[in-house]
Design a protein around this motif. Structure first.
Motif, PDB file in Angstrom:
ATOM      1  N   LEU A 282      33.876  50.207  51.864  1.00 40.78           N
ATOM      2  CA  LEU A 282      33.370  49.951  50.430  1.00 40.78           C
ATOM      3  C   LEU A 282      33.899  49.139  49.912  1.00 40.78           C
ATOM      4  N   GLU A 283      33.543  48.899  48.767  1.00 42.33           N
ATOM      5  CA  GLU A 283      33.510  47.436  47.959  1.00 42.33           C
ATOM      6  C   GLU A 283      33.228  48.054  46.077  1.00 42.33           C
ATOM      7  N   LEU A 284      33.706  47.250  45.844  1.00 50.63           N
ATOM      8  CA  LEU A 284      34.315  47.324  44.349  1.00 50.63           C
ATOM      9  C   LEU A 284      33.331  45.994  43.481  1.00 50.63           C
ATOM     10  N   VAL A 285      31.883  46.498  43.021  1.00 52.65           N
ATOM     11  CA  VAL A 285      30.976  44.877  42.921  1.00 52.65           C
ATOM     12  C   VAL A 285      31.286  45.001  41.298  1.00 52.65           C
ATOM     13  N   VAL A 286      31.048  43.654  40.818  1.00 54.26           N
ATOM     14  CA  VAL A 286      31.268  43.808  39.548  1.00 54.26           C
ATOM     15  C   VAL A 286      30.502  42.633  39.375  1.00 54.26           C
ATOM     16  N   PRO A 287      29.374  42.448  38.014  1.00 50.62           N
ATOM     17  CA  PRO A 287      29.163  40.755  36.981  1.00 50.62           C
ATOM     18  C   PRO A 287      29.638  39.893  37.171  1.00 50.62           C
ATOM     19  N   VAL A 288      29.539  38.792  38.030  1.00 52.48           N
ATOM     20  CA  VAL A 288      30.097  37.488  38.344  1.00 52.48           C
ATOM     21  C   VAL A 288      31.268  37.070  38.065  1.00 52.48           C
ATOM     22  N   ARG A 289      31.098  37.020  36.450  1.00 52.90           N
ATOM     23  CA  ARG A 289      31.807  36.849  35.154  1.00 52.90           C
ATOM     24  C   ARG A 289      32.042  37.542  34.577  1.00 52.90           C
ATOM     25  N   ALA A 290      32.487  38.542  35.344  1.00 50.62           N
ATOM     26  CA  ALA A 290      33.333  39.965  34.899  1.00 50.62           C
ATOM     27  C   ALA A 290      34.884  39.518  34.904  1.00 50.62           C
ATOM     28  N   GLU A 291      35.386  39.896  34.516  1.00 47.96           N
ATOM     29  CA  GLU A 291      37.185  39.710  34.451  1.00 47.96           C
ATOM     30  C   GLU A 291      38.080  41.281  34.492  1.00 47.96           C
ATOM     31  N   VAL A 292      38.228  41.490  35.900  1.00 54.08           N
ATOM     32  CA  VAL A 292      38.724  42.974  35.674  1.00 54.08           C
ATOM     33  C   VAL A 292      39.896  42.786  36.052  1.00 54.08           C
ATOM     34  N   THR A 293      41.009  42.913  35.501  1.00 50.32           N
ATOM     35  CA  THR A 293      42.581  43.438  36.213  1.00 50.32           C
ATOM     36  C   THR A 293      42.596  44.957  36.053  1.00 50.32           C
ATOM     37  N   ALA A 294      42.380  45.377  34.977  1.00 53.63           N
ATOM     38  CA  ALA A 294      42.935  46.816  34.585  1.00 53.63           C
ATOM     39  C   ALA A 294      42.052  48.183  34.608  1.00 53.63           C
ATOM     40  N   TRP A 295      42.517  49.062  33.971  1.00 54.69           N
ATOM     41  CA  TRP A 295      41.445  49.894  33.951  1.00 54.69           C
ATOM     42  C   TRP A 295      40.175  49.900  33.460  1.00 54.69           C
TER      43      TRP A 295
END
Length: 293
Positions: free
Chosen positions: A163-176
């Motif tokens: 399973l993969e967590l997929v986000v927009p290419v420019r999104a910064e995701v480090t926390a909930w």
């Protein structure tokens, strides 16, 4: 139905024109050959005229000889369908979940292009429908994510799919909170998949049900379009992500521990796979093994 042994005796007699040589070729007694002919003539009428050194077929005998040839050709066709020759022709039927289906369908079409005698029939379906379709012989092959315990089904390991967590290419995701800001793009298995993955990636978090939902789609092939447009994130199997055409607009958020599903290949246990199905399974498994991540 006419006894096949009687037909064999008649066809050989018509070819050789002699009872003695017919009996020798077939490994029978001359009396047995005469008996077979008598049984046929009791059903069909006079089939041949006995001459001093040969036999002459009557019109009914000529018609029966044509029938013998048709039976022989039908027998050869049956052997072709049941034997190895059918690896290159006939219907190849597979039913699978959507994600793995996106990966397999182009491979199946490639196999069909190399073997124009094949006909590919593929359906996307959840596990429950896959099980029912294979059990009722509507599809020869099926793929499921949970190994069935039904003794009528044979199941073997086919592939692994993270399973993969997929986000927009420019999104910064480090926390909930970053996920909460993006919002979730849901799908029929979205809550279950996201719950399994996010509980490991973000232990102690409120859970996927507390995230704002920014969209829903039941079309796995279109699910990443809103993600690519920056409208949210999603969790889905790797093969679905790999099939998306705009890889430059999305990004997989890597992390540990991984959540990996096993895909099980199923078919009816009471009889072997057709030659074309065995060949297709080998072809698909080899291509998936070398597929780039």
């Amino acid at each position: 139905m006419v006894n096949p042994q009687w037909l064999r005796s008649f066809a050989t007699l018509a070819e050789l024109g002699n009872f003695t040589r017919t009996a020798e070729r077939l490994g029978l007694t001359q009396a047995a050959v005469s008996q077979h002919l008598r049984h046929l003539e009791e059903q069909l009428g006079p089939l041949l005229l006995r001459r001093p050194r040969r036999v002459e077929l009557t019109p009914a005998g000529l018609a029966l000889l044509d029938y013998c040839a048709e039976v022989e050709r039908a027998g050869r066709r049956l052997q072709l369908r049941l034997g190895e020759a059918d690896a290159e022709q006939g219907e190849l039927s597979l039913i699978s979940p959507g994600s793995i289906g996106l990966a397999l369908y182009p491979l199946l079409l490639g196999l069909q292009q190399s073997n124009p005698g094949l006909r590919v029939r593929h359906r996307f379906a959840p596990d429950s429908e896959v099980l029912e379709a294979v059990l009722h012989n509507r599809y020869e092959l099926g793929l499921v994510t949970l190994k069935p315990d039904d003794p009528r089904l044979h199941a073997r390991h086919f592939a692994e799919e993270p399973l993969e967590l997929v986000v927009p290419v420019r999104a910064e995701v480090t926390a909930w909170n970053d996920l909460a800001r993006l919002g979730f793009i849901d799908h029929p298995d979205g809550q279950a998949m996201a719950g399994r993955l996010l509980s490991r990636r973000f232990p102690g978090s409120p859970g996927v049900r507390h995230l704002p939902c920014h969209g829903f789609s039941n079309q796995v092939g279109l699910l990443l379009e809103p993600v690519a447009r920056g409208l949210g994130f999603t969790v889905l199997p790797r093969y679905a992500r790999q099939a998306f055409g705009r890889q430059d607009a999305i990004r997989v958020l890597e992390g540990d521990p991984p959540v990996v599903d096993t895909l099980w290949l199923i078919h009816r246990a009471e009889w072997p796979l057709s030659a074309r199905a065995r060949r297709a399974v080998e072809h698909l498994a080899a291509r998936l093994e070398h597929r780039s991540v």
